[in-house]
Design a protein around this motif. Structure first.
Motif, short mmCIF file in Angstrom:
data_model
loop_
_atom_site.label_atom_id
_atom_site.label_comp_id
_atom_site.label_asym_id
_atom_site.label_seq_id
_atom_site.Cartn_x
_atom_site.Cartn_y
_atom_site.Cartn_z
N UNK A 1 0.83 -1.19 0.00
CA UNK A 1 0.00 0.00 0.00
C UNK A 1 0.88 1.26 0.00
N UNK A 2 1.99 1.16 0.68
CA UNK A 2 2.83 2.35 0.81
C UNK A 2 3.63 2.63 -0.45
N UNK A 3 4.40 1.67 -0.90
CA UNK A 3 5.31 1.92 -2.01
C UNK A 3 4.65 1.73 -3.38
N UNK A 4 3.91 0.66 -3.52
CA UNK A 4 3.34 0.34 -4.84
C UNK A 4 2.17 1.25 -5.20
N UNK A 5 1.29 1.51 -4.22
CA UNK A 5 0.07 2.26 -4.52
C UNK A 5 0.09 3.71 -4.05
N UNK A 6 1.08 4.09 -3.26
CA UNK A 6 1.20 5.47 -2.81
C UNK A 6 0.06 5.92 -1.92
N UNK A 7 -0.47 5.01 -1.11
CA UNK A 7 -1.58 5.34 -0.23
C UNK A 7 -1.13 6.24 0.92
N UNK A 8 0.06 5.99 1.45
CA UNK A 8 0.61 6.76 2.56
C UNK A 8 2.11 6.51 2.59
N UNK A 9 2.85 7.33 3.33
CA UNK A 9 4.28 7.13 3.45
C UNK A 9 4.80 7.92 4.64
N UNK A 10 5.96 7.49 5.13
CA UNK A 10 6.68 8.20 6.18
C UNK A 10 7.73 9.09 5.52
N UNK A 11 7.81 10.32 5.94
CA UNK A 11 8.83 11.30 5.55
C UNK A 11 8.81 11.62 4.06
N UNK A 12 9.26 10.72 3.19
CA UNK A 12 9.31 10.97 1.75
C UNK A 12 8.68 9.81 1.00
N UNK A 13 8.13 10.11 -0.17
CA UNK A 13 7.58 9.03 -1.01
C UNK A 13 8.71 8.10 -1.43
N UNK A 70 6.88 20.70 12.28
CA UNK A 70 7.84 19.67 12.64
C UNK A 70 7.22 18.49 13.38
N UNK A 71 5.94 18.52 13.69
CA UNK A 71 5.31 17.41 14.42
C UNK A 71 5.04 16.24 13.49
N UNK A 72 4.46 16.51 12.35
CA UNK A 72 4.05 15.45 11.45
C UNK A 72 5.18 14.85 10.64
N UNK A 73 5.11 13.54 10.44
CA UNK A 73 6.10 12.83 9.63
C UNK A 73 5.44 11.75 8.79
N UNK A 74 4.13 11.72 8.79
CA UNK A 74 3.36 10.71 8.07
C UNK A 74 2.49 11.45 7.07
N UNK A 75 2.46 10.97 5.84
CA UNK A 75 1.72 11.66 4.79
C UNK A 75 0.73 10.71 4.14
N UNK A 76 -0.43 11.24 3.82
CA UNK A 76 -1.46 10.44 3.18
C UNK A 76 -1.52 10.77 1.70
N UNK A 77 -1.57 9.73 0.88
CA UNK A 77 -1.84 9.89 -0.54
C UNK A 77 -3.35 9.84 -0.73
N UNK A 78 -3.84 8.77 -1.28
CA UNK A 78 -5.28 8.62 -1.46
C UNK A 78 -5.96 7.99 -0.24
N UNK A 79 -5.16 7.50 0.70
CA UNK A 79 -5.70 6.86 1.91
C UNK A 79 -6.41 7.90 2.78
N UNK A 80 -7.55 7.54 3.31
CA UNK A 80 -8.29 8.40 4.24
C UNK A 80 -8.19 7.82 5.64
N UNK A 81 -8.13 8.67 6.65
CA UNK A 81 -7.97 8.18 8.02
C UNK A 81 -9.15 7.30 8.44
#
Length: 115
Positions: A1-13, A70-81
């Protein structure tokens, strides 16, 4: 989900060292805490409440982690919380079943060595 589909990632894609650190030093200890405190000998209601509690914890963690730097380090692509409300309990049950399977296999191995 993270690398292949870009749903979410830590720090950088993509694959990066900081993201690897999050996967090594964040996820396994949280899984161990979940399993260590899991009330396996309690009633089904207590077990369900435990999973609900941890699901709420995961959702709150993700809400905090997607805050701006500087708090956040997690990023959402198409994933919803709100997807986590449905996915996290399933993943927790899979983790419990996998752990119980490992315990059964370990017991079988130890029993076969003692005979």
């Amino acid at each position: 989900m993270e690398y292949k589909y870009g749903a979410y990632w830590y720090f950088d894609k993509g694959v990066d060292w900081l993201g690897l650190l999050a996967h090594i030093f964040l996820i396994p200890p949280v899984n161990m805490m979940f399993l260590n405190w899991y009330p396996s000998k309690s009633t089904l209601i207590k077990q369900l409440l435990y999973i609900i509690f941890w699901t709420c914890f995961v959702v709150i963690y993700e809400i905090t982690a997607i805050l701006p730097e500087p708090i956040g380090f997690f990023y959402l692509g198409w994933w919803e919380i709100w997807y986590d409300i449905f996915v996290a309990p399933i993943l927790f049950v899979i983790l419990i079943v996998y752990f119980k399977l490992i315990l059964i296999l370990e017991k079988m191995l130890l029993d076969s060595r003692s005979t």
